[in-house]
Design a protein around this motif. Structure first.
Motif, short mmCIF file in Angstrom:
data_model
loop_
_atom_site.label_atom_id
_atom_site.label_comp_id
_atom_site.label_asym_id
_atom_site.label_seq_id
_atom_site.Cartn_x
_atom_site.Cartn_y
_atom_site.Cartn_z
N GLN A 74 0.83 -1.20 0.00
CA GLN A 74 0.00 0.00 0.00
C GLN A 74 0.87 1.26 0.00
O GLN A 74 0.54 2.26 -0.66
CB GLN A 74 -0.92 -0.01 1.22
CG GLN A 74 -1.98 -1.09 1.20
CD GLN A 74 -2.75 -1.17 2.51
OE1 GLN A 74 -2.76 -0.22 3.30
NE2 GLN A 74 -3.39 -2.30 2.77
N THR A 75 1.96 1.22 0.77
CA THR A 75 2.86 2.38 0.84
C THR A 75 3.55 2.61 -0.49
O THR A 75 3.70 3.77 -0.94
CB THR A 75 3.89 2.17 1.95
OG1 THR A 75 3.23 1.92 3.19
CG2 THR A 75 4.78 3.39 2.10
N LYS A 102 -0.26 7.63 6.92
CA LYS A 102 0.33 6.56 6.10
C LYS A 102 1.78 6.32 6.50
O LYS A 102 2.24 5.17 6.58
CB LYS A 102 0.24 6.93 4.62
CG LYS A 102 -1.17 7.04 4.08
CD LYS A 102 -1.16 7.40 2.61
CE LYS A 102 -2.56 7.68 2.11
NZ LYS A 102 -3.48 6.55 2.26
#
Length: 240
Positions: A74-75, A102
């Motif tokens: 996701q990062t 995040k």
């Protein structure tokens, strides 16, 4: 003193914040499945003894690896579009992409992974099998040195993953730019306020002194009326 060791378990159950049988506790239990995995900084688990930690490691490690695999991907995806992410508005006018969140989520999970791996390396003995089950899609470290064939040897904490490093750097750069833009906006607003005309301060009188009474201006005097004409002379008297 018997040493005890911390363990992060993403599957740790959420404890209700309120008292038992209270409405708040019921709400917390109902919302727990929606809150996702337990983050390292949310853990309430007490430190464990060596034997308990080693026994639970085999159960917990696959969950740690799976959660870290997901957050790393996701990062990396977020890092590719970091320049276009909406910034957080610190005055509450709108919500952005939560860039600080995040970064915090990814780095805290990586640090917890490193801590668990360090503990496993420190307290495991040569005859202890520190491998753990490999789940579907797991990116753990495998070379069959300390585990059974087909098992994961170690947690993969992505310390040497260049894509992950670049993604974190891109998110931090965007976050810094967002902060600079917000700071410039605040400075412009402050400068604008300082240029507005201000009313002169009122006269400060000593304590106990009343302001002077306001006197009304005298009414203008009416113009004098013209002098009356002299009366006519009386008529002469009639002869007898």
């Amino acid at each position: 003193v018997v040493p005890h060791y911390k363990m992060w378990d993403p599957g740790e159950a959420f404890d209700p914040a309120g008292d038992e049988d209270s409405k708040e506790a019921e709400d917390q239990v109902a919302l727990a499945p929606q809150q996702g995995p337990r983050m390292p900084y949310q853990s309430k688990r007490e430190p464990l003894s060596r034997q308990t930690w080693l026994a639970m490691y085999k159960e917990v490690a696959p969950r740690v690896q799976q959660e870290l695999d997901d957050i790393v991907q996701q990062t990396i995806d977020a890092g590719k579009k970091a320049r276009l992410m909406a910034c957080e508005h610190k005055l509450g006018k709108h919500v952005g992409a939560d860039i600080p969140g995040k970064i915090e989520k990814a780095t805290s999970m990586q640090n917890a992974c490193l801590q668990m791996q360090e503990i496993a390396n420190r307290i495991a003995v040569k005859d202890a099998n520190m491998g753990f089950a490999k789940t579907a899609g797991s990116r753990c470290t495998m070379n069959d040195r300390v585990s059974e064939p087909g098992e994961c040897d170690y947690l993969n904490c992505y310390t040497t993953d260049d894509k992950f490093k670049k993604a974190i750097a891109a998110l931090k750069k965007r976050n810094d730019k967002c902060y600079d833009d917000w700071e410039a906006t605040v400075d412009r607003a402050a400068n604008s306020c300082s240029k507005e005309p201000k009313e002169p301060p009122g006269q400060q009188l000593p304590p106990g002194v009343a302001p002077p009474a306001m006197t009304k201006p005298a009414a203008p005097q009416e113009a004098a009326s013209p002098a009356a004409a002299p009366a006519a002379p009386a008529a002469p008297a009639a002869p007898a």
